[in-house]
Enzyme design. Structure first.
Site, PDB file in Angstrom:
ATOM      1  N   VAL A 109       0.007 -14.267 -16.139  1.00  0.00           N
ATOM      2  CA  VAL A 109      -0.635 -13.179 -15.388  1.00  0.00           C
ATOM      3  C   VAL A 109      -2.134 -13.393 -15.222  1.00  0.00           C
ATOM      4  CG1 VAL A 109       1.129 -11.522 -16.103  1.00  0.00           C
ATOM      5  CG2 VAL A 109      -0.966 -11.745 -17.474  1.00  0.00           C
ATOM      6  N   LYS A 110      -2.718 -14.261 -16.020  1.00  0.00           N
ATOM      7  CA  LYS A 110      -4.132 -14.633 -15.915  1.00  0.00           C
ATOM      8  C   LYS A 110      -5.063 -13.425 -15.781  1.00  0.00           C
ATOM      9  CE  LYS A 110      -3.182 -19.316 -14.312  1.00  0.00           C
ATOM     10  NZ  LYS A 110      -1.768 -19.300 -13.858  1.00  0.00           N
ATOM     11  N   ARG A 111      -4.827 -12.402 -16.570  1.00  0.00           N
ATOM     12  CA  ARG A 111      -5.673 -11.226 -16.505  1.00  0.00           C
ATOM     13  C   ARG A 111      -6.981 -11.436 -17.264  1.00  0.00           C
ATOM     14  NH1 ARG A 111      -1.994 -10.165 -13.297  1.00  0.00           N
ATOM     15  NH2 ARG A 111      -1.217  -8.071 -12.906  1.00  0.00           N
TER      16      ARG A 111
END
Lengths: 316, 316
Positions: A109-111
């Site tokens: 998700v690379k948040r």
């Protein structure tokens, strides 16, 4: 509810499946087999519901063939978010399905954010959630996050990971062509920026060490050069690497061997498009469209063998 | 469909509302006024549907009072993602409502990835989308993105922005306590990392210049120190800054004045919690719980005045 350390759980699954290969699920409606996209309710590309149903069915069948052969799947949320709330619903459903099938799940998700906002992202994308109307939704076992904010952007995620026996993989050195524009800016001590980020990741991971000797705070490390992999392994002896893009992005497996120890521990190697779309590869042209999932299975077995050969050849 | 340059549209809205103040929507169910959370269908915090309905109603009323007083709202997706697909559905609905009310919308989503995945994120979070079952969903006018991947992580978003008259704000220098851990690592030329990122942002923005002289590629710049703001304005003469956290995060308005030109252009200043939860502030205790939105309106007007005074005092 699993509360054991994530690194321990991941290495146990790797030992059990005897491979560090994990399967990336990046489904694209237009590339799905016609055996799926010709079905009623899945055949209208103008409807989000059809696209999403087809993607879920595709991933479900892949999970079924993959479950006993790989320790984990990495599900890329972007391909689902594309279909707005319906896609997010499908993503959540697939996380459950993969867990139920006995796979560990990494939510790609690379948040990134800070403070209270990062806490919201951790609750949204990593924690299990319980709402009386949505039911129990087990979050993924780990997610990918971005380090640009420093510790404030990491701690809300590692706090959740510690509490729930989960993990994070922090973007460190990516293998895209322009990654160096920022990640390789030389610092005053002559070392490229990413080596400074590596130092931070090492310190951030101290509090989440498993019995296995690795931390539940991992790092996303592209298979860029042999030297950078060797250097990062030395700098980060307790960090599990998530090495993406074997196959489609063309990383070199022999180089990857340098990040593994004698027990075969040290990293997971993710392959996505080269496996899930194997039925489009002329190498697997002998499978009919109806047999697309057998092509996927064969590609998983072949990739496992390639990795085993590369790691065996280069073992120290 | 708006296809005019985003920077031009934003500056026109700023001129029309006569303030660079934009309103951040970071709603938290537990902090909403009881006038909302006591309503049937909004009063059960164990149900995602109730939480989300209350948050939408809250934001809707704020949009109604704010629409003629600020040029734009910044909607923070994390606070909605917290409620899984229901939250994402609510986020999309609020983007539409704000646009319909005549406000520009900045989606504070902080996404980042590369290549095909970044294209998916651009389609998910920035582009307008059209599915026959979901209907036309106008995406926000701009979003926030993270620069860690270099150009590969930026171009899919700027391509979408160029095509649709939209914009991006790239994280540059954030004001959280640990931001310096990475952003201020001194480079070989003695300049901190963020100044190198600033150079990249300047070059990335060249192709999206508006008639106004500013680019649709903006930068998120915390109000850290007077000197860093002055330096960044000089380094980035054509970049609009998004300055977050005035109020809650305690940035100094006088310092911010240095990034504006004589026409009052150069940045938007975002205030979130200090305005949307104004009814909890003892300064506005004379408003009853039923009058909560009047407290919000008063806080908007007061913040506008503070900004106008600070910019006036410090004008060059």
């Amino acid at each position: 509810m699993a509360t054991a350390n994530f690194a321990d759980r991941l290495l146990a699954a790797i030992d059990q499946r005897q491979t560090p290969l994990i399967l990336g699920l990046d489904p694209v409606y237009e590339k799905l087999p016609t055996a799926i996209t010709s079905r009623p309710g899945m055949n209208d590309s103008t409807r989000a519901a059809d696209c999403v149903s087809a993607m879920v069915e595709f991933c479900r069948q892949i999970i079924a063939v993959a479950a006993t052969h790989v320790p984990a799947v990495k599900i890329n949320s972007a391909y689902f978010e594309r279909y707005q709330w319906m896609g997010w619903q499908a993503y959540g459903r697939l996380v459950q399905e993969a867990r139920t099938a006995g796979l560990l799940v990494i939510g790609d998700v690379k948040r990134a954010d800070i403070g209270h906002t990062a806490e919201q992202y951790a609750a949204a994308t990593l924690a299990d959630s319980d709402f009386s109307d949505l039911g129990h939704l087990g979050g993924p076992d780990a997610i990918t996050i971005n380090p640009y904010f420093g510790l404030d952007g990491i701690k809300p995620f590692t706090d959740t990971a510690r509490k729930m026996g989960k993990g994070v993989f922090i973007l460190l050195r990516t293998s895209n062509p322009s990654a160096g524009e920022i990640q390789e800016i030389p610092a005053a001590d002559k070392r490229p920026l990413y080596q400074h980020v590596a130092d931070l990741i090492d310190s951030w991971g101290q509090g989440l060490m498993g019995a296995c000797g690795f931390s539940s705070v991992g790092a996303v490390v592209g298979a860029t050069t042999r030297d950078s992999l060797i250097h990062l392994r030395r700098a980060l002896p307790h960090t599990l690497f998530l090495i993406p893009g074997i196959g489609a992005q063309g990383g070199n497996l022999q180089d990857c061997a340098h990040v593994f120890d004698r027990a075969g521990h040290g990293a997971v190697i993710s392959a996505s498009r080269s496996i899930i779309f194997a039925y489009q590869d002329k190498k697997y042209a002998h499978f009919s469209d109806q047999q697309w999932s057998q092509a996927v299975l064969q590609s998983i077995l072949d990739t496992r063998s390639e990795i085993a050969a590369a790691l065996g050849e280069s073992s120290p």
